[in-house]
Design a protein around this motif. Sequence first.
Motif, PDB file in Angstrom:
ATOM      1  N   GLY A  82       0.825  -1.193   0.000  1.00 46.00           N
ATOM      2  CA  GLY A  82       0.000   0.000   0.000  1.00 46.00           C
ATOM      3  C   GLY A  82       0.867   1.253   0.000  1.00 46.00           C
ATOM      4  N   LYS A  83       0.279   2.397  -0.281  1.00 48.15           N
ATOM      5  CA  LYS A  83       1.022   3.653  -0.360  1.00 48.15           C
ATOM      6  C   LYS A  83       1.701   4.000   0.957  1.00 48.15           C
ATOM      7  N   SER A  84       1.109   3.613   2.089  1.00 46.96           N
ATOM      8  CA  SER A  84       1.631   4.000   3.401  1.00 46.96           C
ATOM      9  C   SER A  84       2.636   3.002   3.962  1.00 46.96           C
ATOM     10  N   GLU A  85       3.034   2.031   3.184  1.00 56.35           N
ATOM     11  CA  GLU A  85       3.877   0.949   3.707  1.00 56.35           C
ATOM     12  C   GLU A  85       5.323   1.059   3.232  1.00 56.35           C
ATOM     13  N   GLU A  86       5.887   2.296   3.254  1.00 59.24           N
ATOM     14  CA  GLU A  86       7.242   2.500   2.731  1.00 59.24           C
ATOM     15  C   GLU A  86       8.270   1.664   3.489  1.00 59.24           C
ATOM     16  N   MET A  87       8.214   1.649   4.834  1.00 59.62           N
ATOM     17  CA  MET A  87       9.193   0.888   5.594  1.00 59.62           C
ATOM     18  C   MET A  87       9.061  -0.604   5.315  1.00 59.62           C
ATOM     19  N   ASP A  88       7.823  -1.080   5.133  1.00 64.39           N
ATOM     20  CA  ASP A  88       7.630  -2.488   4.795  1.00 64.39           C
ATOM     21  C   ASP A  88       8.260  -2.815   3.447  1.00 64.39           C
ATOM     22  N   ARG A  89       8.223  -1.854   2.507  1.00 69.11           N
ATOM     23  CA  ARG A  89       8.856  -2.088   1.203  1.00 69.11           C
ATOM     24  C   ARG A  89      10.363  -2.245   1.366  1.00 69.11           C
ATOM     25  N   VAL A  90      10.958  -1.402   2.198  1.00 70.40           N
ATOM     26  CA  VAL A  90      12.400  -1.492   2.454  1.00 70.40           C
ATOM     27  C   VAL A  90      12.732  -2.833   3.096  1.00 70.40           C
ATOM     28  N   ILE A  91      11.940  -3.226   4.092  1.00 68.13           N
ATOM     29  CA  ILE A  91      12.172  -4.507   4.765  1.00 68.13           C
ATOM     30  C   ILE A  91      11.966  -5.651   3.788  1.00 68.13           C
ATOM     31  N   GLY A  92      10.933  -5.537   2.946  1.00 69.18           N
ATOM     32  CA  GLY A  92      10.660  -6.591   1.974  1.00 69.18           C
ATOM     33  C   GLY A  92      11.809  -6.797   1.013  1.00 69.18           C
ATOM     34  N   LEU A  93      12.383  -5.708   0.504  1.00 74.00           N
ATOM     35  CA  LEU A  93      13.522  -5.813  -0.403  1.00 74.00           C
ATOM     36  C   LEU A  93      14.732  -6.382   0.317  1.00 74.00           C
ATOM     37  N   TRP A 188      18.627  -4.858  -9.224  1.00 73.19           N
ATOM     38  CA  TRP A 188      17.179  -4.694  -9.391  1.00 73.19           C
ATOM     39  C   TRP A 188      16.789  -4.120 -10.744  1.00 73.19           C
ATOM     40  N   GLY A 189      17.722  -3.487 -11.431  1.00 81.04           N
ATOM     41  CA  GLY A 189      17.408  -2.896 -12.716  1.00 81.04           C
ATOM     42  C   GLY A 189      16.886  -1.472 -12.577  1.00 81.04           C
ATOM     43  N   CYS A 190      16.640  -0.847 -13.719  1.00 82.03           N
ATOM     44  CA  CYS A 190      16.239   0.564 -13.740  1.00 82.03           C
ATOM     45  C   CYS A 190      14.831   0.776 -13.191  1.00 82.03           C
ATOM     46  N   GLU A 191      14.052  -0.313 -12.977  1.00 79.47           N
ATOM     47  CA  GLU A 191      12.682  -0.156 -12.490  1.00 79.47           C
ATOM     48  C   GLU A 191      12.631   0.121 -10.987  1.00 79.47           C
ATOM     49  N   PHE A 192      13.772  -0.053 -10.274  1.00 77.41           N
ATOM     50  CA  PHE A 192      13.798   0.131  -8.830  1.00 77.41           C
ATOM     51  C   PHE A 192      13.490   1.582  -8.470  1.00 77.41           C
ATOM     52  N   CYS A 193      12.624   1.775  -7.471  1.00 73.55           N
ATOM     53  CA  CYS A 193      12.312   3.137  -7.032  1.00 73.55           C
ATOM     54  C   CYS A 193      12.153   3.182  -5.515  1.00 73.55           C
ATOM     55  N   GLY A 194      12.940   2.366  -4.805  1.00 74.74           N
ATOM     56  CA  GLY A 194      12.848   2.315  -3.356  1.00 74.74           C
ATOM     57  C   GLY A 194      13.934   3.130  -2.673  1.00 74.74           C
ATOM     58  N   ASP A 195      14.274   2.736  -1.464  1.00 78.80           N
ATOM     59  CA  ASP A 195      15.251   3.431  -0.640  1.00 78.80           C
ATOM     60  C   ASP A 195      16.626   2.789  -0.852  1.00 78.80           C
ATOM     61  N   GLU A 196      17.659   3.620  -1.103  1.00 81.77           N
ATOM     62  CA  GLU A 196      19.007   3.103  -1.331  1.00 81.77           C
ATOM     63  C   GLU A 196      19.564   2.371  -0.122  1.00 81.77           C
ATOM     64  N   THR A 201      21.721  -2.799   3.875  1.00 86.98           N
ATOM     65  CA  THR A 201      21.176  -3.967   4.570  1.00 86.98           C
ATOM     66  C   THR A 201      21.633  -5.252   3.915  1.00 86.98           C
ATOM     67  N   LEU A 202      21.611  -5.285   2.579  1.00 86.49           N
ATOM     68  CA  LEU A 202      22.022  -6.480   1.845  1.00 86.49           C
ATOM     69  C   LEU A 202      23.513  -6.760   2.039  1.00 86.49           C
ATOM     70  N   VAL A 203      24.341  -5.735   2.006  1.00 89.78           N
ATOM     71  CA  VAL A 203      25.776  -5.902   2.239  1.00 89.78           C
ATOM     72  C   VAL A 203      26.025  -6.426   3.650  1.00 89.78           C
TER      73      VAL A 203
END
Length: 235
Positions: A82-93, A188-196, A201-203
């Motif tokens: 959802g639009k309000s779930e920015e932190m969840d998107r970061v955690i998901g990635l 992720w490719g050029c389609e990525f639009c999340g938080d750097e 976190t991945l490193v």
Amino acid sequence: MEILIVEDKSEISRLIRFSLENEGFSCHSCSDGLQALQIIQEQQPDLIILDLMIPGLDGLELCARIRQKPGANDPYILMLTGKSEEMDRVIGLSTGADDYLVKPFSPKELVARVRALVRRSLRQPEKHQVYRTQHFIIDVEQHSALCQRNSNSSEILDLTNLEFNLLTTFVSNPNRVWNRTQLIDKLWGCEFCGDERVVDTLVARLRKKFEPDSANPIFIKTVTGVGYKFEDDPI
């Protein structure tokens, strides 16, 4: 390509399935995280479209479980948020999702995201590529990463798809400095639009898999103000 749709809202699930089947994809669907886990183990889909808010087992936990114990086919994961779930998107990635799509979305955007993941799969090299450094052997075709601890000890690393791709990027380009934007484009490719920050976190996760002291890494070094580089002598 086999696609599993995990979405508990029937109208959204039908829209996704209709849009993708019209483009020639083979789709299955379910509405529960626990049911999805069983289907994934039995059918090994190539791509999973995963809603965050599902009953039984939520999307973040399901994503983490998939990446912790990948089967013969480590699927791409497109997360719906959802639009309000920015932190969840970061955690998901950071837990292993390959991309995300914010609701409400258009069918055209959905198909474009799926096709982008398909293209990423098709871009895998056809020849058998093996990268070697003094302490690492990366076999791209076998999707295996071996770490040579010392002259008498080696270990097959248990890596998620993203972790494996990041390590392959580093090992195939020793001593190259990568900034976060370059690593995001590579993974992720050029389609990525999340938080750097997802790169950091991945490193950090990757360091914990093989660095003797992840707080003082000897292989994946931080280049202050720039990004990261991998240091190990190539063979």
